[in-house]
Structure formats: C-alpha cells, structure tokens
Design a protein around this motif. Structure first.
Motif, mmCIF file in Angstrom:
data_model
loop_
_atom_site.group_PDB
_atom_site.id
_atom_site.type_symbol
_atom_site.label_atom_id
_atom_site.label_comp_id
_atom_site.label_asym_id
_atom_site.label_seq_id
_atom_site.Cartn_x
_atom_site.Cartn_y
_atom_site.Cartn_z
ATOM 1 N N ILE A 28 1.140 -1.046 0.020
ATOM 2 C CA ILE A 28 0.527 -0.004 0.088
ATOM 3 C C ILE A 28 0.734 1.165 -0.251
ATOM 4 N N GLU A 29 0.496 1.825 -1.053
ATOM 5 C CA GLU A 29 1.418 2.985 -1.287
ATOM 6 C C GLU A 29 1.135 4.206 -0.543
ATOM 7 N N ALA A 30 2.351 5.257 0.158
ATOM 8 C CA ALA A 30 2.334 6.430 0.693
ATOM 9 C C ALA A 30 1.615 7.174 0.537
ATOM 10 N N GLY A 31 -0.223 7.661 1.029
ATOM 11 C CA GLY A 31 -0.093 8.870 0.530
ATOM 12 C C GLY A 31 -1.753 8.536 -0.959
ATOM 13 N N GLU A 32 -1.917 6.786 -0.608
ATOM 14 C CA GLU A 32 -3.391 7.004 -1.546
ATOM 15 C C GLU A 32 -4.141 6.368 -1.056
ATOM 16 N N VAL A 33 -5.521 6.341 -1.162
ATOM 17 C CA VAL A 33 -6.590 5.476 -0.240
ATOM 18 C C VAL A 33 -7.058 4.101 -1.113
ATOM 19 N N PHE A 34 -6.619 3.091 -0.354
ATOM 20 C CA PHE A 34 -6.819 1.889 -1.188
ATOM 21 C C PHE A 34 -7.766 1.082 0.136
ATOM 22 N N GLY A 35 -8.691 0.412 -0.839
ATOM 23 C CA GLY A 35 -9.294 -0.291 -0.709
ATOM 24 C C GLY A 35 -8.807 -1.827 -0.292
ATOM 25 N N ILE A 36 -9.546 -2.506 0.677
ATOM 26 C CA ILE A 36 -9.485 -4.170 0.560
ATOM 27 C C ILE A 36 -11.206 -4.724 0.909
ATOM 28 N N ILE A 37 -11.668 -4.527 -0.170
ATOM 29 C CA ILE A 37 -12.758 -4.942 -0.153
ATOM 30 C C ILE A 37 -13.247 -6.723 0.040
ATOM 31 N N GLY A 38 -14.404 -7.499 -0.001
ATOM 32 C CA GLY A 38 -14.561 -8.807 1.104
ATOM 33 C C GLY A 38 -16.387 -8.780 1.219
ATOM 34 N N HIS A 39 -16.383 -10.292 1.580
ATOM 35 C CA HIS A 39 -17.935 -10.202 2.364
ATOM 36 C C HIS A 39 -17.525 -10.925 3.485
#
Lengths: 334, 224
Positions: A28-39
C-alpha cells in the motif's frame, strides 16, 4: 508505505488451527486510499488489524515505512500505534466523555502536552470535521454520522500518517455515508495521509479509493487500480461486487428479442463525455440498441459502461473506430 | 408518660442512638475497606479471564475459586472462623473494630464479582479503540474501564452496602454491637417486641437511604 510479506493469520479453534487469512503479499503506497473489499468472514478485518498489530500474523511479516514491525512490543508498539489512526463501524467512542474529551483522549494518553495545547488541537480537529458546536455534548446525543466524525477527529488527533477505516460507513445511511466518504477523501488530499479502508460495498471503493484488493475466503483474488478492477473485473467475487454496485445483481446479459452481437463499451476519462457513438453511426451506418449502462465517476475520473447490441454491414469499421477513440470493447457472451 | 414511652415501654432511646452510630461506623469502615480491596480484585478477575486483555486462565481459575469459597461460607460461620485472624489484625475479637475484618472478608469477594460483571458490560470496541491509540493496560483500566462502567460500579457499591447492613446485624449476635445486637439481645432473647420493631424499622430506613443515594448517583452518571 505498508507492506505485507506473506502475512497470514490462523486462529486456534478447539485445538485446530483455522486459517482466517492465507499468506498475503500486498503493498500500500504512501498517500493513497486503498480499499480492501470482501464479504464478512473473508478476512478483511484481520488484514486491517495486522497493520496496527491488534492482530499478530501467524507467519510472514508486516513492514511500515520499510521497517519490520511484526514483533513490536511495549513502548515501541504504543508509539507505532499512536502514528496510526483508526475508525470503526460502531464508532467506539467513550460514552462517559464529552465529544471534546473523546478527541483529546489520545493526546492525553501519551503525555507531554499541556492543557492549552490540547484544547487548541481539539478545537482545530472539531473545526475540521464540522462539529465545533458539539464539543460539550456526549456521544449519546449525536447522530451516527456525527459520531463517526468525532471518531475521525479522534483518529487524526496525534497527526498519524496512516488512517485505518474498519467498515466506517456500514452503519450509516446513504446520505451520511456520502458525506463521511467526502470527508475522508478531503482529509486524504489535504493531509496527504495514507488511508486503508475495508468495506463490503463496491460503491465505497468506487467513490474514494485509488486502488483496491478483493479478498475472498482469506485470499487476495484480485488487486489493482479501482478503474481497472471496476470496469474489467476478472474474478467471480469481484464481478459480483461490481454487479451489486451497478444494481444489476442476478441479471446477466440476457436480452430476449434482441438480435445481433452484444458489446460492452467501457469509457474512461474525457472519452466519457465525447459524442462518440453518434459519429460512429454517421460514419459507418451501423445501428445500435442501448440495453443497459451507467455513466458515473470512479473517485474523480468520469467513466461510462454501456451494453449495446450493434449490427450493420460495416460493424468491424465501427468497432475499430470506437477502439481508436480509446474505448474498451468486450463482446458479451449470450 | 410521653406517647413514645407508651408505645415503646422498654426502649432506652440513648442506647438505640448509640447502636445506630455503631452500625453506621461498622458499615462505613467495612464498606471503605471492601471497596479498597474488592475493586482491584474485581479488575484483576476481569483482566485475567479468558479472552481478556491479560488472559491467564489458570490464575483466573484460582482467583475465581477463592472468591467463590469465601462467598459460599455463611457469614455467621465466617465470622467465627475468622476470630483468630481478626485478633491478629486488630488485637480484639469482637466489637466494632473486630467486626470490620470479617465484614470486609465476607463482602470484598462479593463486591469483586460485581465489579467483574460491571466491567464486562464495557463495549469491547471501546477497549480495542484504546489499544489502537496506544494505551497501556493501566491507562485502559483507569481511563476507559472504570469511567465507562461507573454507573455499574455505583450500583455494585449500593448492593454491597445493603448486604453489609445485613452482615452487621448478624455480627450483633456474636457481640459486634449495633442495631442487630439490640434486636437479638432485647428483642429476641429478652422478649421485648418493641425493641425488635424499632431496630428493624431503623435498618429498613438505612437500606432505603443507601438505595436511593445509589440510584440517584447511577442516574447522574448514566450517559447512554
């Protein structure tokens, strides 16, 4: 920057080890918005908690800013956690303290700050989240959206470089969800902090995330830029999430009474708003039926995805012209 | 004859007043030490239970057993069994000072169990949030668990105080003094029903006062 190196997590259940998360490699890069999606039960909550070590990996390592933090203990661990804010689905505010005292809580934990400094910082944070008028209220007197804003102010108090969001909008109504997501995007832009959020809603990912990882039964089955994953989902689980976001769950590409091949056109960026189809029709004389479609934005980038039936003698020319304009075409099986 | 003397011919009112004072002293003293010992014991029970912040199932099992044993022994028996202990600590085996030791040993485990239950009512998410902010266990106890469970702790204190009123009355039988002693000596052994009536009425008033103070404080600190 956050990096998982073959990080896994298993829980002991009745003497047997049950894997919640299979070895994950993810950056996960610095400054990004990282989503983790799952049930639910896919392991996303566990993955998120590996970052601030509320869960320890069973094997593998976790790196933050290049440093192996996997075995951090004691004061070192607490310092690490002070640099990582976290917000929760159910807000987890202290019910016995006022809004201002909730926001001041992390500042008082680590000491070294006088009351005036803390009060000034609390005012600044409440201003940022738009709750300056509610400082003296108790959490029970606030709406869900307001509680989450207090949670955000509290999470930002120690000026963290990372913000973890644990289903932060799942308990909120759609309108409140939109305003909280907007606040998160704004914070990401203005403060430049890395945001990692977990959700079961593709719409949340579409609105604020730069990149996304899809978790299914403890495996990362797909990851990449949100636009790529959203417009061209490869894994079945991802397709289901995208279909849910498009409100076309359960409906396939089955259009009875429509003849000719079906195509899905994916536009992105400026192409979305250009009058491409009408010029193609004029130039090649093909005809088309618009069967389903959506024009919207992925974070700040406009996109469109249309399913068409197209026929005519110069169909190949038409497809070539569309491709030349930078639009992706997939033939849809029927 | 005044109306009081007509209604309660046997009663020596100054003696009643002294007995009230003795009961209040025993209650105050034993409640204070019960809270001082029971609160940490309750926190310790909570923290060492399975799945909690400092889960130590074996230690928890031992603590829990001790608490249960002390709670199972009828208070009147506990008082007699503890006479040597009382003598070692206070130098006397009976009287107000002497009664406080068995009262505390009888009530502290009871209070500790109530504390443990009150702490379990604290939202786990709030504890997790505090951990995520880098709080130490000590900070979680003093800044999260205790303030968040304050209404429950006040209710536990009220229940314990009321139970102690009952214990002090029992203490009277083995010479602790107070209202219970009067009820037993004159009311029961001395066949003076007016003594029984007055002492029991005073105990009822005391319990009512304790309960309403407790309820009022719970109301003031409830924020949910």
């Amino acid at each position: 920057m956050i990096r998982f190196a073959a990080a896994s997590k298993s829980y002991a259940v009745d003497g047997a080890l049950v894997p919640a998360l299979h070895p994950v490699d993810l950056t996960i890069e610095a400054g990004e918005v990282f989503g983790i999606i799952g049930h639910s039960g896919a392991g996303k909550s566990t993955l998120l908690r590996l970052i601030n070590l509320l869960e320890r990996p069973t094997s593998g390592k976790v790196f933050i800013d290049g440093r192996d933090v996997t075995d951090a203990q004691g004061a070192d661990l607490r310092r690490l956690r002070a640099g990582i804010g976290m917000i929760f689905q159910h807000f987890n505010l202290l019910s016995s303290r006022t809004v201002a005292d909730n926001v001041a809580f992390p500042l008082r934990l680590h000491g070294g700050k006088d009351d005036a400094t803390i009060a000034a910082r609390v005012d600044e944070l409440l201003e940022l989240v738009g709750l300056a008028a509610h400082a003296r209220k108790y959490p029970a007197q606030l709406s869900g959206g307001q509680k989450q804003r207090v949670g955000i102010a509290r999470a930002l108090a120690s000026r963290p470089s990372i913000l973890l969001c644990d289903e932060a909008t799942s308990a909120l109504d759609p309108q409140t969800t939109a305003s909280v997501l907007e606040l998160l995007a704004d914070i990401n832009r203005r403060l430049g902090l890395t945001i990692v959020l977990i959700t079961h809603e593709m719409d949340v990912v579409r609105r604020v995330c730069d990149r996304v990882a899809v978790l299914d039964a403890g495996h990362v089955v797909e990851q990449g830029a949100v636009a790529d994953v959203f417009l061209h989902p490869r894994h079945a689980t991802t397709r289901r999430f995208v279909a849910e976001a498009d409100h076309r769950e359960g409906r396939g590409a089955d259009f009875p009474g429509v003849s000719g091949p079906l195509f899905r056109l994916s536009f992105r960026g400026d192409a979305t708003y250009s009058p491409l189809l009408s010029s193609v029709v004029r130039d090649t004389g093909v005809e088309y039926n618009l069967l389903s479609g959506r024009v919207d934005r992925i974070k700040d980038v406009p996109y469109g995805q249309l399913t068409l039936a197209m026929h005519g003698e110069r169909l190949d020319d038409a497809l070539a012209q569309i491709r030349a304009a930078g639009v992706d075409i997939e033939e849809v099986a029927r | 004859m005044s109306p009081l003397q007509t209604l309660f011919p046997n009663i020596d009112w100054p003696e009643i007043a002294q007995a009230c004072l003795d009961t209040l002293l025993m209650l105050g003293g034993s409640l204070l030490f019960t809270l001082v010992l029971g609160l940490p014991l309750g926190v310790w029970l909570f923290l060492t239970a399975r799945g909690q912040l400092h889960a130590k199932p074996k230690l928890y099992g031992v603590l829990s057993l001790v608490v249960n044993v002390l709670r199972s022994v009828p208070f009147i028996i506990l008082m007699i069994l503890l006479i040597p202990v009382t003598q070692a600590i206070t130098g006397v085996s009976i009287g107000i000072r002497g009664a406080i030791v068995p009262l505390v040993i009888g009530a502290a485990p009871f209070f500790a169990r109530l504390v443990e239950t009150a702490l379990r009512e604290v939202d786990r998410g709030v504890i997790e949030a505090s951990q995520a902010m880098g709080a130490t266990t000590g900070q979680i106890v003093t800044r999260v668990l205790l303030p968040e469970s304050r209404p429950g702790l006040i209710a536990a204190t009220t229940v314990t105080a009321v139970a102690l009123v009952g214990y002090t009355a029992m203490g009277g039988i083995v010479g602790a003094g107070g209202l219970g002693a009067l009820a037993y000596q004159y009311g029961y052994n001395g066949y003076k029903p007016d003594y029984m009536l007055v002492t029991v009425a005073l105990l009822v008033v005391l319990v009512q006062i304790l309960q309403s103070i407790g309820d009022r404080l719970v109301g003031r600190y409830s924020r949910r």
